[in-house]
Design a protein around this motif. Structure first.
Motif, PDB file in Angstrom:
ATOM      1  N   VAL A 145       0.811  -1.220   0.000  1.00 27.77           N
ATOM      2  CA  VAL A 145       0.000   0.000   0.000  1.00 27.77           C
ATOM      3  C   VAL A 145       0.847   1.274   0.000  1.00 27.77           C
ATOM      4  O   VAL A 145       0.332   2.370   0.227  1.00 27.77           O
ATOM      5  N   MET A 146       2.153   1.136  -0.257  1.00 27.66           N
ATOM      6  CA  MET A 146       2.990   2.334  -0.291  1.00 27.66           C
ATOM      7  C   MET A 146       2.579   3.247  -1.445  1.00 27.66           C
ATOM      8  O   MET A 146       2.048   2.791  -2.461  1.00 27.66           O
ATOM      9  N   ASP A 147       2.798   4.534  -1.261  1.00 28.27           N
ATOM     10  CA  ASP A 147       2.501   5.517  -2.310  1.00 28.27           C
ATOM     11  C   ASP A 147       3.729   5.670  -3.201  1.00 28.27           C
ATOM     12  O   ASP A 147       4.790   6.106  -2.740  1.00 28.27           O
ATOM     13  N   VAL A 148       3.581   5.304  -4.452  1.00 29.32           N
ATOM     14  CA  VAL A 148       4.692   5.378  -5.402  1.00 29.32           C
ATOM     15  C   VAL A 148       4.566   6.659  -6.216  1.00 29.32           C
ATOM     16  O   VAL A 148       3.518   6.905  -6.824  1.00 29.32           O
ATOM     17  N   PRO A 149       5.598   7.499  -6.240  1.00 35.12           N
ATOM     18  CA  PRO A 149       5.516   8.729  -7.033  1.00 35.12           C
ATOM     19  C   PRO A 149       5.523   8.420  -8.526  1.00 35.12           C
ATOM     20  O   PRO A 149       6.343   7.634  -9.004  1.00 35.12           O
ATOM     21  N   ARG A 150       4.588   8.997  -9.250  1.00 37.18           N
ATOM     22  CA  ARG A 150       4.558   8.874 -10.703  1.00 37.18           C
ATOM     23  C   ARG A 150       4.711  10.264 -11.299  1.00 37.18           C
ATOM     24  O   ARG A 150       4.119  11.228 -10.818  1.00 37.18           O
ATOM     25  N   TYR A 151       5.509  10.377 -12.319  1.00 40.32           N
ATOM     26  CA  TYR A 151       5.868  11.678 -12.867  1.00 40.32           C
ATOM     27  C   TYR A 151       5.046  11.993 -14.110  1.00 40.32           C
ATOM     28  O   TYR A 151       4.730  11.107 -14.902  1.00 40.32           O
ATOM     29  N   ASP A 152       4.726  13.259 -14.282  1.00 42.47           N
ATOM     30  CA  ASP A 152       3.953  13.709 -15.430  1.00 42.47           C
ATOM     31  C   ASP A 152       4.737  13.450 -16.716  1.00 42.47           C
ATOM     32  O   ASP A 152       5.896  13.876 -16.861  1.00 42.47           O
ATOM     33  N   ARG A 153       4.092  12.775 -17.656  1.00 41.89           N
ATOM     34  CA  ARG A 153       4.783  12.359 -18.879  1.00 41.89           C
ATOM     35  C   ARG A 153       5.169  13.546 -19.755  1.00 41.89           C
ATOM     36  O   ARG A 153       6.300  13.616 -20.267  1.00 41.89           O
ATOM     37  N   ALA A 154       4.260  14.472 -19.920  1.00 45.48           N
ATOM     38  CA  ALA A 154       4.569  15.630 -20.771  1.00 45.48           C
ATOM     39  C   ALA A 154       5.722  16.442 -20.188  1.00 45.48           C
ATOM     40  O   ALA A 154       6.627  16.881 -20.915  1.00 45.48           O
ATOM     41  N   SER A 155       5.710  16.642 -18.872  1.00 47.95           N
ATOM     42  CA  SER A 155       6.790  17.394 -18.222  1.00 47.95           C
ATOM     43  C   SER A 155       8.115  16.659 -18.327  1.00 47.95           C
ATOM     44  O   SER A 155       9.177  17.275 -18.471  1.00 47.95           O
ATOM     45  N   THR A 156       8.046  15.326 -18.264  1.00 49.66           N
ATOM     46  CA  THR A 156       9.267  14.523 -18.335  1.00 49.66           C
ATOM     47  C   THR A 156       9.956  14.667 -19.679  1.00 49.66           C
ATOM     48  O   THR A 156      11.161  14.923 -19.764  1.00 49.66           O
ATOM     49  N   ILE A 157       9.204  14.510 -20.751  1.00 45.23           N
ATOM     50  CA  ILE A 157       9.846  14.597 -22.074  1.00 45.23           C
ATOM     51  C   ILE A 157      10.215  16.042 -22.403  1.00 45.23           C
ATOM     52  O   ILE A 157      11.205  16.303 -23.102  1.00 45.23           O
ATOM     53  N   ASP A 158       9.467  16.989 -21.871  1.00 38.10           N
ATOM     54  CA  ASP A 158       9.828  18.397 -22.078  1.00 38.10           C
ATOM     55  C   ASP A 158      11.175  18.696 -21.427  1.00 38.10           C
ATOM     56  O   ASP A 158      12.036  19.340 -22.023  1.00 38.10           O
ATOM     57  N   ALA A 159      11.356  18.203 -20.188  1.00 37.91           N
ATOM     58  CA  ALA A 159      12.628  18.419 -19.496  1.00 37.91           C
ATOM     59  C   ALA A 159      13.766  17.727 -20.239  1.00 37.91           C
ATOM     60  O   ALA A 159      14.870  18.282 -20.372  1.00 37.91           O
ATOM     61  N   PHE A 160      13.504  16.537 -20.754  1.00 36.49           N
ATOM     62  CA  PHE A 160      14.528  15.813 -21.502  1.00 36.49           C
ATOM     63  C   PHE A 160      14.919  16.560 -22.773  1.00 36.49           C
ATOM     64  O   PHE A 160      16.094  16.632 -23.141  1.00 36.49           O
ATOM     65  N   SER A 161      13.947  17.150 -23.431  1.00 40.53           N
ATOM     66  CA  SER A 161      14.214  17.857 -24.693  1.00 40.53           C
ATOM     67  C   SER A 161      15.097  19.078 -24.500  1.00 40.53           C
ATOM     68  O   SER A 161      15.715  19.559 -25.448  1.00 40.53           O
ATOM     69  N   LYS A 162      15.168  19.580 -23.256  1.00 40.06           N
ATOM     70  CA  LYS A 162      15.946  20.788 -22.975  1.00 40.06           C
ATOM     71  C   LYS A 162      17.235  20.484 -22.220  1.00 40.06           C
ATOM     72  O   LYS A 162      17.947  21.404 -21.807  1.00 40.06           O
ATOM     73  N   SER A 163      17.542  19.194 -22.034  1.00 45.08           N
ATOM     74  CA  SER A 163      18.645  18.813 -21.151  1.00 45.08           C
ATOM     75  C   SER A 163      19.832  18.263 -21.913  1.00 45.08           C
ATOM     76  O   SER A 163      19.773  18.020 -23.120  1.00 45.08           O
ATOM     77  N   ASN A 164      20.902  18.025 -21.172  1.00 39.69           N
ATOM     78  CA  ASN A 164      21.983  17.174 -21.663  1.00 39.69           C
ATOM     79  C   ASN A 164      21.437  15.746 -21.622  1.00 39.69           C
ATOM     80  O   ASN A 164      21.174  15.218 -20.543  1.00 39.69           O
ATOM     81  N   PRO A 165      21.245  15.099 -22.775  1.00 37.77           N
ATOM     82  CA  PRO A 165      20.499  13.835 -22.777  1.00 37.77           C
ATOM     83  C   PRO A 165      21.137  12.717 -21.967  1.00 37.77           C
ATOM     84  O   PRO A 165      20.451  12.020 -21.217  1.00 37.77           O
ATOM     85  N   ALA A 166      22.447  12.514 -22.093  1.00 38.69           N
ATOM     86  CA  ALA A 166      23.112  11.431 -21.362  1.00 38.69           C
ATOM     87  C   ALA A 166      23.030  11.665 -19.859  1.00 38.69           C
ATOM     88  O   ALA A 166      22.753  10.744 -19.077  1.00 38.69           O
ATOM     89  N   ALA A 167      23.254  12.902 -19.426  1.00 42.68           N
ATOM     90  CA  ALA A 167      23.190  13.226 -17.996  1.00 42.68           C
ATOM     91  C   ALA A 167      21.777  13.055 -17.464  1.00 42.68           C
ATOM     92  O   ALA A 167      21.572  12.541 -16.357  1.00 42.68           O
ATOM     93  N   PHE A 168      20.785  13.466 -18.241  1.00 40.63           N
ATOM     94  CA  PHE A 168      19.386  13.349 -17.819  1.00 40.63           C
ATOM     95  C   PHE A 168      19.005  11.883 -17.610  1.00 40.63           C
ATOM     96  O   PHE A 168      18.399  11.519 -16.605  1.00 40.63           O
ATOM     97  N   LEU A 169      19.371  11.044 -18.568  1.00 37.64           N
ATOM     98  CA  LEU A 169      19.036   9.616 -18.481  1.00 37.64           C
ATOM     99  C   LEU A 169      19.756   8.946 -17.317  1.00 37.64           C
ATOM    100  O   LEU A 169      19.204   8.078 -16.641  1.00 37.64           O
TER     101      LEU A 169
END
Length: 536
Positions: A145-169
């Motif tokens: 019954v633990m609460d697992v954090p789930r991240y917003d998909r649109a925000s995730t790929i948006d952040a990736f598109s603006k990041s250093n890809p290898a470091a982000f991953l």
């Protein structure tokens, strides 16, 4: 045959060979047509995914993975997907080779638009699995019954598109030392699996110091392969083997007597594959609990049957505990909360399920049964049980509650530690001390019984009382129920790890007392996670 301008355009776009969308030096009209076709294809491919559709719409359908200058981002993603097995993730589900082939085969803007969205979807699946786990724990077992954090998909790929890809991953994996240590143990086990495991199993029911023969040699060899002792030619159960067995017992939650009894041999004979499964499940659990752990907190590991107060990564208090019995209505759930207070000289308000399922049948046969408990009416006052016709009631309509006043014989003992939660789970003392002497301690109705409750109380009060022991004992002597608030409420984590690696690099394993790990690994297998052996 004369090639059309569109055909020449698409051939030039594939010059780089990996779905690179390079606009040639044609007229603006032709280039614009290609861009428009790519955008339209992205819009169509993303339409069924609400998050991706919103993301691409916001950026006017500009691609992330195809197009000028995106080779580095594509390469980082393909590398991450291909190496996902290093984290115990379902590599086949991401199909890095298939995605790479699709990128190379994309011949038109329409093809590239589809592969753009395909890459985005693979990225988001990988990101979700890495940061929050492959499985939804509640779908595996209702006790998870633990609460697992789930991240917003649109925000995730948006952040990736603006990041250093290898470091982000790279930063997606849980940034906990425990996770890194488990990953290292996983790699060690995969290498051992590639070498054939730990060798021949011990063909004996038990062994003890001083014995010799073939079974002792089997024990010696497995201790060597497991890293518990140096190479030896001894055929006798000598001091070196005894010391190795003792350390093995410590790391597996067994009494460290240095004697290879039945339970010790059973653990020593466990296959590498089973240990690897435990590590993979533990890594999944780490992803479920990826939030940073507080510097100071209470840690109850159900299969380990212990509670610790952790401070800056070190245990400053440790006690044995008894946890819930392995039945559907008694297993201790996994969750996190905050300890706010303790109750000294507590009354025990018997849970409704225990009242109706256990005590009501007794009272129907004998009104004097469970005489240590008071029958409480709806007004909160005791009712004379002699005036109650228990036979007319059942589990659904029994109108009374039951309470045990403070006493040494109280089911909660003399102190309980409260972190109010909807599961009605807490830590407490108990008058039944004999169960703490057992190696496996799953006997309670679900709450966690503490072997050293007074010492636990002193440790919790240390930050607010000059003399924690004196204060506690003074309240205890009054024999009156009293709530004592903690000035600094303390996070509590009730967890279930059958595998972990300590700060010294020593792997610890425990039995899957509730069979939860088995269900989790079955779920991981269905999702595509598999054991692998690695040639060293």
């Amino acid at each position: 045959m004369t090639r059309s301008p569109t055909r020449r355009l698409t051939l030039k776009m594939m010059a780089a060979g990996a779905a690179s969308f390079v606009l040639p030096n044609f007229g603006a009209g032709q280039a614009n047509a290609a861009v428009t076709a790519l955008k339209q294809s992205i819009a169509e491919a993303a339409a069924r995914d609400e998050a991706l559709s919103a993301f691409y719409r916001e950026r006017n359908y500009k691609p992330v993975f195809v197009g000028n200058g995106d080779g580095r981002r594509r390469g980082a993603l393909l590398k991450a997907l291909a190496s996902s097995g290093d984290h115990g993730l379902p590599t086949k589900a991401y199909d890095a080779d298939g995605l790479k082939a699709a990128m190379k085969a994309a011949r038109t803007p329409s093809d590239q638009g589809r592969v753009e969205v395909q890459a985005a979807q693979r990225f988001l699946d990988y990101a979700d699995h890495m940061r929050s786990g492959v499985l939804n724990p509640r779908s595996v077992d209702s006790s998870l019954v633990m609460d697992v954090p789930r991240y917003d998909r649109a925000s995730t790929i948006d952040a990736f598109s603006k990041s250093n890809p290898a470091a982000f991953l790279k930063k997606m994996a849980p940034r906990k030392a425990e996770y890194v240590r488990l990953q290292k143990e996983k790699m060690n086990l995969e290498k051992l699996l590639g070498k054939g495991g730990w060798g021949e199993k011990i063909q004996a029911k038990s062994l003890k110091p001083g014995q010799s023969g073939g079974a002792v040699v089997q024990l010696r060899n497995r201790m060597i392969r497991m890293g518990y002792m140096r190479k030896s030619a001894s055929q006798t159960y000598d001091a070196a083997i005894q010391s190795a067995v003792q350390q093995f017992q410590v790391n597996h939650g067994l009494a460290p007597d240095g004697v290879a009894g039945a339970s010790t041999i059973a653990q020593i004979n466990t296959d590498v594959q089973e240990r690897l499964q435990q590590v993979l499940v533990a890594m999944e659990r780490q992803r479920w609990n990826s939030r940073p752990t507080e510097k100071k907190h209470v840690w109850v590991n159900i299969p380990d049957f212990h509670v610790d107060i952790m401070n800056n990564g070190k245990s400053t208090f440790r006690s044995r505990v008894v946890v819930g019995k392995n039945t559907s209505d008694r297993r201790t759930p996994e969750f996190s909360d905050t300890m706010e207070f303790m109750v000294i000289n507590p009354s025990w308000y018997v849970p409704r399920s225990i009242v109706t399922k256990e005590y009501l049948p007794l009272l129907k046969r004998n009104k004097g049964a469970a005489g240590q408990l008071q029958i409480i009416g709806s007004n909160g006052r005791p009712v004379n049980r002699a005036n109650i016709n228990f036979a007319q009631y059942n589990e659904r309509n029994f109108p009374y509650s039951m309470k045990q006043p403070p006493s040494k014989g109280n089911a909660l003992g003399l102190v309980k530690f409260m972190f109010p939660n909807k599961y009605n789970i807490y830590l407490h003392d108990t008058p039944s001390k004999s169960l703490f002497g057992r190696e496996s301690r799953a006997f309670s109705h679900g709450c966690v019984r503490v072997h050293k409750p007074f010492d636990f109380a002193y440790a919790l009060l240390a930050n607010q009382e000059k003399d924690p022991e004196g204060f506690f004992q003074g309240v205890l002597r009054t024999k009156q129920e009293r709530r004592v608030d903690l000035r600094e409420p303390l996070p509590v984590h009730i967890v279930y790890y059958t595998a972990w690696v300590d700060a010294k690099g020593r792997a610890h394993y425990r039995d899957d007392v509730y069979n939860r790990d088995a269900r989790i690994f079955a779920g991981l297998s269905r999702a595509g996670v598999s054991l692998r052996s690695v040639a060293s």
